[in-house]
Design a protein around this motif. Structure first.
Motif, mmCIF file in Angstrom:
data_model
loop_
_atom_site.group_PDB
_atom_site.id
_atom_site.type_symbol
_atom_site.label_atom_id
_atom_site.label_comp_id
_atom_site.label_asym_id
_atom_site.label_seq_id
_atom_site.Cartn_x
_atom_site.Cartn_y
_atom_site.Cartn_z
ATOM 1 N N TRP A 644 -9.896 -14.348 -27.510
ATOM 2 C CA TRP A 644 -10.659 -15.596 -27.544
ATOM 3 C C TRP A 644 -12.098 -15.363 -28.031
ATOM 4 O O TRP A 644 -12.873 -16.291 -28.112
ATOM 5 C CB TRP A 644 -10.692 -16.245 -26.156
ATOM 6 C CG TRP A 644 -9.429 -16.895 -25.758
ATOM 7 C CD1 TRP A 644 -9.136 -18.226 -25.801
ATOM 8 C CD2 TRP A 644 -8.249 -16.262 -25.247
ATOM 9 N NE1 TRP A 644 -7.863 -18.462 -25.361
ATOM 10 C CE2 TRP A 644 -7.275 -17.265 -25.007
ATOM 11 C CE3 TRP A 644 -7.909 -14.951 -24.974
ATOM 12 C CZ2 TRP A 644 -6.028 -16.995 -24.492
ATOM 13 C CZ3 TRP A 644 -6.648 -14.673 -24.482
ATOM 14 C CH2 TRP A 644 -5.725 -15.686 -24.239
ATOM 15 N N ALA A 646 -15.235 -14.441 -30.521
ATOM 16 C CA ALA A 646 -15.588 -14.650 -31.918
ATOM 17 C C ALA A 646 -15.767 -13.320 -32.641
ATOM 18 O O ALA A 646 -16.003 -12.270 -32.026
ATOM 19 C CB ALA A 646 -16.867 -15.480 -32.009
ATOM 20 N N GLN A 658 -22.084 -21.001 -30.653
ATOM 21 C CA GLN A 658 -21.087 -20.977 -31.738
ATOM 22 C C GLN A 658 -19.909 -20.068 -31.390
ATOM 23 O O GLN A 658 -18.780 -20.305 -31.828
ATOM 24 C CB GLN A 658 -21.746 -20.506 -33.050
ATOM 25 C CG GLN A 658 -22.636 -21.540 -33.712
ATOM 26 C CD GLN A 658 -23.979 -21.660 -33.024
ATOM 27 O OE1 GLN A 658 -24.424 -20.723 -32.366
ATOM 28 N NE2 GLN A 658 -24.628 -22.809 -33.174
ATOM 29 N N SER A 659 -20.143 -18.997 -30.604
ATOM 30 C CA SER A 659 -19.009 -18.161 -30.195
ATOM 31 C C SER A 659 -18.141 -18.894 -29.176
ATOM 32 O O SER A 659 -16.930 -18.669 -29.117
ATOM 33 C CB SER A 659 -19.512 -16.834 -29.623
ATOM 34 O OG SER A 659 -20.350 -17.035 -28.495
ATOM 35 N N TRP A 662 -15.777 -20.949 -31.217
ATOM 36 C CA TRP A 662 -14.610 -20.141 -31.654
ATOM 37 C C TRP A 662 -13.545 -20.156 -30.563
ATOM 38 O O TRP A 662 -12.365 -20.394 -30.818
ATOM 39 C CB TRP A 662 -15.072 -18.728 -31.958
ATOM 40 C CG TRP A 662 -13.979 -17.785 -32.382
ATOM 41 C CD1 TRP A 662 -12.940 -17.336 -31.628
ATOM 42 C CD2 TRP A 662 -13.825 -17.173 -33.673
ATOM 43 N NE1 TRP A 662 -12.158 -16.485 -32.345
ATOM 44 C CE2 TRP A 662 -12.653 -16.352 -33.604
ATOM 45 C CE3 TRP A 662 -14.542 -17.200 -34.854
ATOM 46 C CZ2 TRP A 662 -12.233 -15.598 -34.697
ATOM 47 C CZ3 TRP A 662 -14.104 -16.449 -35.929
ATOM 48 C CH2 TRP A 662 -12.960 -15.664 -35.851
ATOM 49 N N ARG A 696 -6.276 -15.598 -39.611
ATOM 50 C CA ARG A 696 -6.558 -16.488 -38.499
ATOM 51 C C ARG A 696 -5.228 -16.905 -37.861
ATOM 52 O O ARG A 696 -4.149 -16.621 -38.378
ATOM 53 C CB ARG A 696 -7.326 -17.748 -38.955
ATOM 54 C CG ARG A 696 -8.725 -17.483 -39.494
ATOM 55 C CD ARG A 696 -9.662 -16.938 -38.447
ATOM 56 N NE ARG A 696 -11.021 -16.797 -38.935
ATOM 57 C CZ ARG A 696 -11.515 -15.681 -39.457
ATOM 58 N NH1 ARG A 696 -10.726 -14.616 -39.565
ATOM 59 N NH2 ARG A 696 -12.772 -15.636 -39.863
ATOM 60 N N HIS A 712 -9.296 -24.861 -37.141
ATOM 61 C CA HIS A 712 -9.589 -23.815 -38.123
ATOM 62 C C HIS A 712 -11.073 -23.784 -38.469
ATOM 63 O O HIS A 712 -11.634 -22.712 -38.745
ATOM 64 C CB HIS A 712 -8.744 -24.025 -39.380
ATOM 65 C CG HIS A 712 -8.679 -22.819 -40.268
ATOM 66 N ND1 HIS A 712 -9.629 -22.542 -41.220
ATOM 67 C CD2 HIS A 712 -7.774 -21.799 -40.338
ATOM 68 C CE1 HIS A 712 -9.326 -21.422 -41.845
ATOM 69 N NE2 HIS A 712 -8.197 -20.941 -41.329
ATOM 70 N N CYS A 714 -13.396 -24.066 -36.438
ATOM 71 C CA CYS A 714 -14.075 -23.332 -35.364
ATOM 72 C C CYS A 714 -14.074 -21.831 -35.603
ATOM 73 O O CYS A 714 -14.776 -21.103 -34.899
ATOM 74 C CB CYS A 714 -13.413 -23.635 -34.005
ATOM 75 S SG CYS A 714 -13.451 -25.375 -33.532
ATOM 76 N N TRP A 715 -13.264 -21.347 -36.574
ATOM 77 C CA TRP A 715 -13.119 -19.907 -36.796
ATOM 78 C C TRP A 715 -13.802 -19.454 -38.067
ATOM 79 O O TRP A 715 -13.391 -18.461 -38.683
ATOM 80 C CB TRP A 715 -11.637 -19.527 -36.827
ATOM 81 C CG TRP A 715 -10.890 -19.951 -35.606
ATOM 82 C CD1 TRP A 715 -11.340 -19.962 -34.335
ATOM 83 C CD2 TRP A 715 -9.541 -20.454 -35.554
ATOM 84 N NE1 TRP A 715 -10.391 -20.435 -33.474
ATOM 85 C CE2 TRP A 715 -9.263 -20.743 -34.197
ATOM 86 C CE3 TRP A 715 -8.546 -20.678 -36.490
ATOM 87 C CZ2 TRP A 715 -8.037 -21.253 -33.785
ATOM 88 C CZ3 TRP A 715 -7.326 -21.168 -36.089
ATOM 89 C CH2 TRP A 715 -7.078 -21.459 -34.737
ATOM 90 N N SER A 716 -14.812 -20.180 -38.499
ATOM 91 C CA SER A 716 -15.551 -19.745 -39.680
ATOM 92 C C SER A 716 -16.223 -18.416 -39.388
ATOM 93 O O SER A 716 -16.772 -18.196 -38.310
ATOM 94 C CB SER A 716 -16.607 -20.791 -40.046
ATOM 95 O OG SER A 716 -17.466 -20.306 -41.058
ATOM 96 N N PRO A 719 -21.255 -18.149 -38.148
ATOM 97 C CA PRO A 719 -21.382 -18.990 -36.942
ATOM 98 C C PRO A 719 -22.005 -20.351 -37.213
ATOM 99 O O PRO A 719 -21.572 -21.355 -36.651
ATOM 100 C CB PRO A 719 -22.250 -18.137 -36.008
ATOM 101 C CG PRO A 719 -22.002 -16.729 -36.445
ATOM 102 C CD PRO A 719 -21.809 -16.789 -37.926
ATOM 103 N N ARG A 722 -19.770 -23.292 -38.231
ATOM 104 C CA ARG A 722 -18.825 -23.903 -37.291
ATOM 105 C C ARG A 722 -19.385 -25.218 -36.773
ATOM 106 O O ARG A 722 -20.616 -25.371 -36.650
ATOM 107 C CB ARG A 722 -18.579 -22.950 -36.109
ATOM 108 C CG ARG A 722 -17.965 -21.629 -36.526
ATOM 109 C CD ARG A 722 -17.986 -20.615 -35.398
ATOM 110 N NE ARG A 722 -17.775 -19.268 -35.911
ATOM 111 C CZ ARG A 722 -18.101 -18.158 -35.269
ATOM 112 N NH1 ARG A 722 -18.640 -18.236 -34.044
ATOM 113 N NH2 ARG A 722 -17.908 -16.979 -35.814
#
Length: 852
Positions: A644, A646, A658-659, A662, A696, A712, A714-716, A719, A722
């Motif tokens: 879970w 980032a 931002q993490s 993620w 991903r 998706h 959220c997984w840039s 940071p 996102r």
């Protein structure tokens, strides 16, 4: 020095085109008057610049053109033009050129373009709402060139009066029905026609629509509705009527609400009661009809009163107890059980649960001289205890009553004697009376005062109650938790959740820090702290800190998702319900991020479901408060949820909001897969290499593209790219509304005992379990348990969530549904299902942590 200073000032203030700068405009734009639809061209030339950088301006704004052409007239001498092929009224205005050279701006002379054509409206008539036959005014204004401009009015298809100079105001004495109107503007070039307006007659508004319960918190219910047709008049207030339905209908005083917004909070309602509500809105004309009645049930609460008339019948064989049932208004919910507590020799014994308002306990002799109390319990918790009743044989009770009578008589005589003596002393000491009262003379020396302690206290640590002062934690944390500390004597301890590996004051302080974070949380999607208590251990110096949290009826979200897929009786979860789970979590995380809290352990297993199927973000053991900057760096070795985390957190141990975004994306994936483990087939040690390659989580089966796009995003790898939680809330709210305009339906719930069958078989086996009713709510079957070989177990025990709500260390857990009815084949299938479920939970726990 003075002459030189004056020369510098002159050069800085010299106008554009002076010999001091070398920039000279050799051609300026000229004023032009053209007819509408014709072409117009403006020219401008400048000398003294190396490269063309001439900008056209109109009314102070830059004109950007992709086809601007520069002509060379000589060395450092350039000409350019601006043209409009078909001039319209909006092209009229003031134009000039500007040149930037060595940080200075030079401007040409200014010119006007005047457009002649049909009149141009600067004020068109607007719609009017009025009462029948009430006078009102209409306004219309238009300009040329050319001037003058005259205005002619048309009302209901009929010309009103003669043309008037612009601007024109038409006075209308009144109409009694809706009518259309417009105006015509005329000059030498032609006629322009305005928009068509409407005169509306104000009428009563229509009934409001969409009345619904927006939320329930404790006994406060938030209603929302949408206004119907307003009757062409602004709605100022709405009237809310509420009635409670029991054996008879009780109408509450109606409440007036200022609108907008079209919301109202009903406070002070009774728990677990049926209510009806309807709304009417008011404009200038009057009140609308009421909306249809909307019915709702308030949440359960703990009983407000203790059972009364507790009596007993004691014999050598058994103790029989009886008490009066509570009224519905006192119960405040559905009766789950009665809890009986008895104390012998100053020590409280294990509480007992009974379905009915009576109990028969075998071995009457063991209850001699015991104190018995009873309370009623709902699924939320138990109410107050009844007054304690001392259990004595009938003969002893009669003697006690007689002794009490003699003691009362003797006490009465003693009190009368003391009062008489006091009156005698007062009479002897009475002195003269002054304006301040009575003065007493003191015969003899000054009186002395003696004091005898009523009781003595032991100073040993075992007899003292643990306090925050005795833990050695820092003062800031101690002061923050002081007002939420709950003395242990006020708690009835049941099964405590969590580990008790407390070996130092540092362990206690770390545990209490989590509670300190939670103390200030007040949001429906973030679990709220009830209090903190310190549990004493007889053989240990340090207590166990206990964090008291609200009871979450449906447990953690991950287990609930697994049960929907792998439980004994799988149940469907609609897409709207799954999106509602995501929306609840995003709202809770938006609240936490707004308070500068980084969670660091967001996952479905750390989100809880309450009785209203609302998700609350919980488990703040890894959370951090950001006091400066916008990130937190993990400095020590600890177990972290690697699947879970980032990408940047895995690389540098840096954690930001931002993490958390993620981790929210991974949680969305868990919800859409209904509890599957992320990155199936990828080991914890391989996660970083997997992600750094750009891989991903794959789109889950049956997952819509728009939902996968949100998770998706959220997984840039960057940071800042996102979405914020505020943006995610907006996206999910729009998605939820697109799925249905109606409130989300409640899904059928199934309770499954995760203890396993083998453990239950050794614990009393034959009890029947929870059953799912037609409406989707769970009702508990709680039969008697009586066995000849164990006279201690002839009372009722309930299990799972109900036992945790009631409190107490209960030894018997109800088996899953159909445990005594399926036979061998059904039992085998159930074991396979439960084994699969336990494997899923175990895999998730293994993948949740890694040493970093």
């Amino acid at each position: 020095m003075k002459p030189l200073l004056w020369i510098l000032v002159f050069l800085l203030r010299s106008p554009a085109g002076s010999c001091g700068t070398g920039v000279v405009f050799t051609k300026h734009p000229s004023n032009q008057t053209v007819s509408q639809g014709n072409e117009v061209r403006l020219g401008c030339a400048v000398e003294g610049v190396t490269e063309p950088d001439i900008m056209w301006m109109k009314d102070g704004e830059k004109l950007y053109s992709t086809d601007q052409v520069f002509l060379t007239l000589g060395e450092q001498h350039w000409e350019t033009s601006h043209s409009v092929r078909s001039v319209q009224q909006h092209d009229a205005g003031q134009y000039w050129c500007e040149v930037e050279f060595h940080g200075l701006t030079f401007s040409s002379e200014r010119a006007w373009i005047t457009v002649e054509g049909v009149p141009h409206f600067i004020q068109e008539p607007q719609d009017v709402a009025t009462f029948p036959n009430a006078a009102f005014n209409l306004t219309c204004a238009a300009v040329g060139p050319p001037e003058p401009v005259e205005v002619l009015w048309w009302l209901g298809g009929v010309q009103e009066g003669e043309p008037q100079p612009s601007p024109s105001i038409l006075h209308v004495s009144g109409v009694n029905s809706s009518v259309k109107f417009y105006c015509e503007a005329k000059n030498a070039r032609g006629i322009s026609v305005s928009r068509t307006g409407t005169v509306h007659i104000k009428v009563l508004p229509a009934a409001p629509v969409g009345l619904q319960v927006l939320g329930m918190v404790d006994n406060n219910v938030t209603l929302s509705w949408q206004p119907g047709f307003t009757g062409h008049s602004e709605l100022a207030t709405c009237v809310v009527q509420v009635s409670r339905r029991s054996s008879r209908r009780w109408d509450l005083p109606q409440q007036e609400v200022q609108v907008p917004p079209h919301l109202h909070v009903l406070s002070g309602l009774r728990s677990h009661s049926n209510y009806s509500a309807r709304v009417s809105c008011v404009n200038e004309v009057g009140a609308s009809p009421f909306s249809p009645w909307m019915h709702f049930l308030t949440p359960e609460s703990v009983p407000s009163a203790a059972p009364r008339n507790l009596t007993f019948d004691l014999s050598e064989q058994q103790l029989a107890l009886n008490w009066a049932k509570l009224q519905d208004d006192e119960l405040q919910g559905k009766l789950l059980a009665y809890k009986v507590q008895w104390t012998l020799g100053g020590e409280a014994q294990e509480p007992l649960l009974f379905k009915e308002n009576s109990a028969q306990l075998s071995g009457g002799g063991r209850f001699f001289n015991a104190s018995v109390q009873v309370s009623a319990c709902t699924a939320v918790g138990c109410g107050p205890w009844s007054a304690p009743v001392l259990v004595l044989p009938a003969s002893v009770q009669l003697q006690v009553q007689r002794s009490h009578m003699w003691v009362g008589l003797l006490l009465g005589l003693l009190v009368a004697t003391i009062v008489g003596l006091l009156l005698t002393v007062v009479a002897q000491r009475r002195g003269k009376e002054t304006q301040f009262g009575l003065v007493f003379k003191t015969p003899g020396p000054e009186s002395s005062v003696s004091f005898t302690a009523a009781r003595s206290f032991s100073r040993s640590a075992a007899d003292q109650e643990n306090t925050l002062d005795s833990l050695g934690i820092n003062d800031e944390l101690k002061n923050k938790l002081q007002d939420v500390l709950i003395p242990e004597r006020l708690l009835t301890l049941g099964h405590m959740l969590g580990k008790a590996d407390i070996t130092s004051s540092g362990d206690i302080e770390q545990c209490l820090k989590e509670a300190a974070y939670m103390k200030d949380f007040h949001h429906p999607n973030v679990i709220q702290l009830i209090g903190v208590s310190l549990h004493r251990r007889p053989s240990q110096r340090l207590p166990i800190p206990m964090v008291v949290l609200p009871f979450m009826k449906h447990g953690d979200l991950h287990t609930f998702l697994l049960l929907s897929r792998l439980g004994d009786q799988p149940f469907d979860l609609s897409l709207q319900t799954l999106v509602q789970f995501m929306l609840d979590i995003s709202r809770g995380m938006e609240y936490l991020s707004s308070r500068n809290i980084i969670h660091r352990d967001l996952a479905a297993r750390n989100c809880m479901l309450n009785e209203n199927m609302t998700v609350c973000v919980a488990d703040f053991g890894l959370s951090k408060k950001i006091y400066s900057g916008d990130y937190y760096r993990q400095g020590s070795v600890s177990k972290l949820p690697v699947k879970w985390i980032a990408l940047e957190s895995l690389a540098d141990n840096v954690y930001t909001t931002q993490s958390d975004v993620w981790a929210f994306g991974v949680t969305m994936w868990e919800i859409m897969t209904r509890g599957q483990t992320p990155y199936p087939g990828v080991e914890n040690s391989e996660i970083y290499e997997f992600l750094i390659k750009g891989e991903r989580l794959k789109k889950p089966a049956d997952c819509r593209d728009d939902i996968y796009e949100i998770m998706h995003s959220c997984w840039s790898p960057v940071p800042k790219c996102r979405p914020s939680f505020q943006h995610l809330v907006g996206q999910l709210e729009a998605l939820w509304l697109s799925l249905s305009t109606a409130p989300p339906s409640k899904e059928p719930l199934l309770y499954v005992n995760l203890e396993g069958e083998e453990e239950e078989a050794g614990r009393g086996g034959g009890a029947t379990g929870p059953r799912t009713s037609v409406e989707g709510t769970s009702s508990w079957s709680v039969p008697w348990q009586r066995r000849a070989e164990d006279e201690e177990t002839d009372w009722l025990m309930v299990g799972s969530g109900a036992a945790l709500a009631i409190g107490g260390d209960y030894r018997y857990i109800i088996s899953p549904p159909g445990a005594t009815e399926e036979g061998e084949g059904g039992g085998e299938r159930r074991r396979e299902s439960m084994d699969t479920l336990e494997d899923e939970v175990r895999d998730d726990e293994d993948d949740a942590v890694i040493n970093v």
